[in-house]
Scaffold this motif. Structure first.
Motif, PDB file in Angstrom:
ATOM      1  N   GLU A   1      -5.724   6.907  -1.795  1.00 17.09           N
ATOM      2  CA  GLU A   1      -6.094   8.166  -1.803  1.00 17.09           C
ATOM      3  C   GLU A   1      -6.587   8.765  -3.059  1.00 17.09           C
ATOM      4  O   GLU A   1      -6.054   8.243  -4.028  1.00 17.09           O
ATOM      5  CB  GLU A   1      -5.107   8.831  -0.974  1.00 17.09           C
ATOM      6  CG  GLU A   1      -4.781   8.658   0.543  1.00 17.09           C
ATOM      7  CD  GLU A   1      -4.120   9.687   1.238  1.00 17.09           C
ATOM      8  OE1 GLU A   1      -3.211  10.394   0.311  1.00 17.09           O
ATOM      9  OE2 GLU A   1      -3.862   9.610   2.269  1.00 17.09           O
TER      10      GLU A   1
ATOM     11  N   GLU B   1     -10.027   8.903   1.499  1.00 17.09           N
ATOM     12  CA  GLU B   1      -9.309   7.485   1.512  1.00 17.09           C
ATOM     13  C   GLU B   1     -10.286   6.444   1.192  1.00 17.09           C
ATOM     14  O   GLU B   1     -11.399   6.095   1.935  1.00 17.09           O
ATOM     15  CB  GLU B   1      -8.699   7.485   2.904  1.00 17.09           C
ATOM     16  CG  GLU B   1      -7.860   5.977   3.312  1.00 17.09           C
ATOM     17  CD  GLU B   1      -7.563   6.074   4.575  1.00 17.09           C
ATOM     18  OE1 GLU B   1      -6.486   6.617   4.980  1.00 17.09           O
ATOM     19  OE2 GLU B   1      -7.908   5.417   5.526  1.00 17.09           O
TER      20      GLU B   1
ATOM     21  N   THR C   1      -5.607   0.523   1.580  1.00 16.81           N
ATOM     22  CA  THR C   1      -6.132   1.988   1.294  1.00 16.81           C
ATOM     23  C   THR C   1      -5.451   2.683   0.154  1.00 16.81           C
ATOM     24  O   THR C   1      -4.239   2.363  -0.228  1.00 16.81           O
ATOM     25  CB  THR C   1      -5.910   2.732   2.751  1.00 16.81           C
ATOM     26  OG1 THR C   1      -4.753   2.925   2.850  1.00 16.81           O
ATOM     27  CG2 THR C   1      -6.869   1.920   3.649  1.00 16.81           C
TER      28      THR C   1
END
Length: 741
Positions: free
Chosen positions: A185, A175, A183
């Motif tokens: 991923e 992340e 954020t």
């Protein structure tokens, strides 16, 4: 030129000249097109227009502000990152500012934890328009060598990453958190051979980050904290124990947060617990504790080699052991990420070449002239063992050989003399240096690692370094002198001295003075500065001394020769020093090129106990009189005829040397004490014996610490045998004077 599939990142290099190799520098490879900055570009109105996903190569002059601009639509990502100190050139501490279409500063970054003095920002454009990115020095300094690279685009640029470590050969999902707290991923596979540090370049929608995110990679699994924002953990927590080796990863969520983990261990297990925070760009200043299941403290650590903590302990019993980590300053937040590795301490060794100057590149390249020799010092860092290390040096340039011994168990480094034949081809190679140690648990293998300081900081730290795993060796043009040393025919003895003759061979037409010294002597052995061979001469006698407590040893002696420095008065020395200081007030780097100091081949030197011992009998004398001082001699075997000299007398005492018969058991000195010799007890007498053994001049000292007491006139009573009476006998004689017949 860089090929299309070249590895991204830093490439250390040196430039070869006829004089040798330059200091190490670093060139960085970017995945983005590189353009040069165009002046004037000091203000937003003068900003240089560039395309997105471009690297700008620029220079920050004193007081300079450089600006570029890009056009974005609302919702586009803008990432900007400066590489300045990380380029390894100068201490260029920059500030990055992003200005929105309305002329308002959106973000200003100075020193982020992940990249320290090199700032970066990553954000989502709040509106459509032109965005300006400015770069300047923090204190508005700079200069023509203060270079930087500014990367601008929509590539991923995380402010933090979680988890900060992975298991080798396994799929991963990480992340990334940007400067605004958003954020995203990423997933992939960790290479089998990655680690312990892996430079990962995140890629989003085909855009690769221009700088790496460094991840810790180990062969064992990790346990990740499920809620990194919680702040409820305490030392009293009872977590589920895990088998080890294992890594624990999480974040200190807020003030007073303590994260606790547990492992199962058996009595006698050797366990190392090491925290990674500062080294992974975290704001956390770790504090580690290890406790048993009952809460008793087993080990505690604050700072190790960095601000990160490390403890090692032996499990005292079977059971659970709890590992607690917190912030020493009682702070916390999303950027206070950590990784704690629990594993068995592994013995290891690393070889390096010792530099003669701290935080300098001097001596980190081996430059050997044709037909000559040089000396270097190969050192070892041992971890978890104390045994001897066998060293192998391979891959040297053609015509170059090395005279190298193993590193003994109680020794940190050893010298190596490297020699180039007269017809060795000019040029450089990077040689392999390998080490091997045999221990009761098996062989320990290690390689070469040299940390090169590019931008020194305070103390022993550096703002930027580069690490190389091979030793650079270069053959240079011949120089007009070489040196040889004659092997001593006798041993150097404790509290003794030995004359060693060094001879210089000069090329025709070279007659400059040569300075000769012994750069590597046994512990407890010294010499009185270097000797000088003047013009027109070719040899010098160097005397080395051994302290009384010098340990007996077998040694390898090598003389070093260099052109004698010119004599300067104090004003000339001051001007020379000022010439080394730049405008910034810091010392300029010394040139690596120049006339190389060269060495002789090794010759054996034996440091042994003295074959002669002695004791100086205590003596008393009055000012203005003569006293006999006796030194008793003992020899283990026959000794040569020698000249004895009494040293260490108080001021204004006179004594002549005495020729000592080889069979004599004592030597008596007639010492004339002056009327003004200081009164009192002088405990510094020593007898020096000088002679020759097999034609080799030798010197021994015996009777060190002998005593001469100097009294005022009339204060000493003389007995019938002509010797001074003791104070008690003098009192008895005074009370009962002898009867006159």
């Amino acid at each position: 030129q860089a090929s299309a599939d070249a590895r991204l990142g830093a490439y250390p290099f040196r430039v070869q000249t006829k004089g040798g190799l330059s200091e190490l520098r670093v060139i960085h490879l970017s995945p983005l097109p590189v353009v040069a900055e165009i002046e004037p570009n000091d203000s937003p109105s003068q900003a240089q227009a560039i395309a997105m996903n471009t690297t700008v190569s620029g220079v920050i002059d004193s007081g300079d502000v450089d600006a570029v601009k890009v056009t974005l639509a609302k919702g586009n990502r803008l990432s900007a990152e400066v590489q300045a100190i990380r380029l390894g050139g100068e201490m260029t501490d920059t500030v990055l500012t992003v200005i929105g279409p309305g002329g308002k500063d959106l973000i200003r970054v100075d020193d982020p934890p992940m990249t320290r003095q090199d700032p970066f920002a990553s954000l989502i454009a709040p509106e459509s328009g032109t965005y300006t990115i400015q770069v300047r020095d923090t204190s508005f300094g700079g200069g023509p060598t203060h270079t930087y690279a500014l990367h601008v685009g929509d590539f991923p640029r995380p402010a933090s990453i979680f988890p900060p470590g992975l298991q080798s050969g396994k799929p991963f999902q990480i992340e990334l958190r940007d400067s605004n707290g958003q954020t995203s991923e990423f997933d992939g596979d960790t290479p089998e051979d990655a680690g312990p540090w892996w430079e990962h370049y995140p890629t989003r929608e085909g855009r690769t980050a221009p700088t790496a995110t460094t991840l810790r990679v180990r062969p064992y699994p990790s346990v990740n904290e499920t809620d990194r924002s919680e702040v409820a953990s305490t030392l009293a927590a009872k977590p589920e124990p895990h088998a080890w080796p294992v890594a624990f990863q999480g974040a200190i969520g807020g003030r007073e947060d303590v994260d606790v983990y547990a492992i199962r261990a058996k009595a006698g297990d050797a366990i190392q617990v090491e925290a990674f925070a500062e080294r992974i760009g975290s704001r956390l200043d770790t504090l580690l504790e290890v406790r048993n299941a009952e809460g008793a403290l087993i080990a505690r650590s604050d700072d190790d080699a960095t601000h990160d903590s490390r403890v090692a302990f032996l499990a005292p019993a079977d059971g659970e052991y709890r590992i607690a980590i917190t912030d020493k300053r009682h702070e916390g937040g999303p950027e206070f990420i950590y990784r704690v590795e629990v594993e068995k301490p592994a013995p290891g060794l690393t070889l390096f070449v010792q530099s003669p100057t701290r935080k300098s590149q001097a001596g980190q390249v081996i430059e050997v002239p044709r037909g000559n020799r040089v000396i270097a010092y190969v050192g070892v860092r041992r971890t978890g063992f104390q045994g001897p290390v066998k060293v192998d040096l391979s891959g040297l340039p053609s015509g170059v050989t090395a005279d190298l011994t193993d590193i003994p168990a109680d020794t940190y480094f050893v010298p190596v003399v490297i020699e180039a034949s007269a017809d060795a081809p000019l040029g450089a190679m990077t040689a392999d240096v390998r080490g091997e140690a045999s221990t009761p648990t098996g062989k320990i293998l290690g390689g070469f690692e040299q940390t090169v300081d590019l931008i020194p900081a305070t103390g022993d730290s550096s703002y930027q370094t580069a690490t190389v795993n091979k030793l650079a060796v270069v053959v240079t043009d011949a120089i007009p002198y070489s040196v040889e040393v004659s092997a001593p025919k006798a041993s150097l003895t404790q509290d003794g001295a030995l004359d060693v003759v060094a001879t210089v061979k000069r090329a025709p037409g070279f007659d400059a003075p040569i300075e000769v010294s012994f750069p590597y002597l046994p512990p407890g052995v010294e010499m009185e500065g270097p000797g000088t061979i003047p013009a027109g001469k070719d040899s010098v006698t160097l005397q080395i001394y051994a302290r009384p407590d010098a340990d007996p040893a077998s040694w390898r002696l090598s003389a070093q020769a260099r052109p004698a420095p010119p004599r300067r008065d104090q004003r000339e020395m001051t001007l020379a020093l000022q010439n080394q200081i730049g405008a910034s007030g810091s010392r300029r780097r010394a040139s690596v090129e120049g006339l190389t100091p060269v060495n002789s081949a090794f010759v054996p030197l034996s440091l042994a106990p003295s074959p002669i011992s002695g004791k100086i009998e205590p003596a008393m004398a009055e000012q203005g009189k003569t006293v006999t001082i006796t030194c008793r001699l003992q020899s283990d075997s026959s000794r040569p005829a020698m000249t004895a000299t009494l040293e260490g007398l108080p001021p204004r005492c006179e004594v002549k040397p005495i020729e000592v018969d080889p069979r004599s058991g004592a030597v008596q000195f007639q010492v004339k004490v002056s009327d003004t010799t200081p009164l009192g007890e002088h405990e510094s007498l020593v007898c020096r014996l000088a002679g020759q053994v097999d034609g080799q001049p030798v010197l021994y000292r015996v009777g060190r610490g002998g005593t001469l007491k100097v009294n005022a006139p009339g204060a000493v009573s003389i007995g019938a045998d002509g010797k001074p009476l003791s104070p008690l006998e003098a009192l008895r004689r005074k009370a009962n004077p002898p009867k006159t017949p």
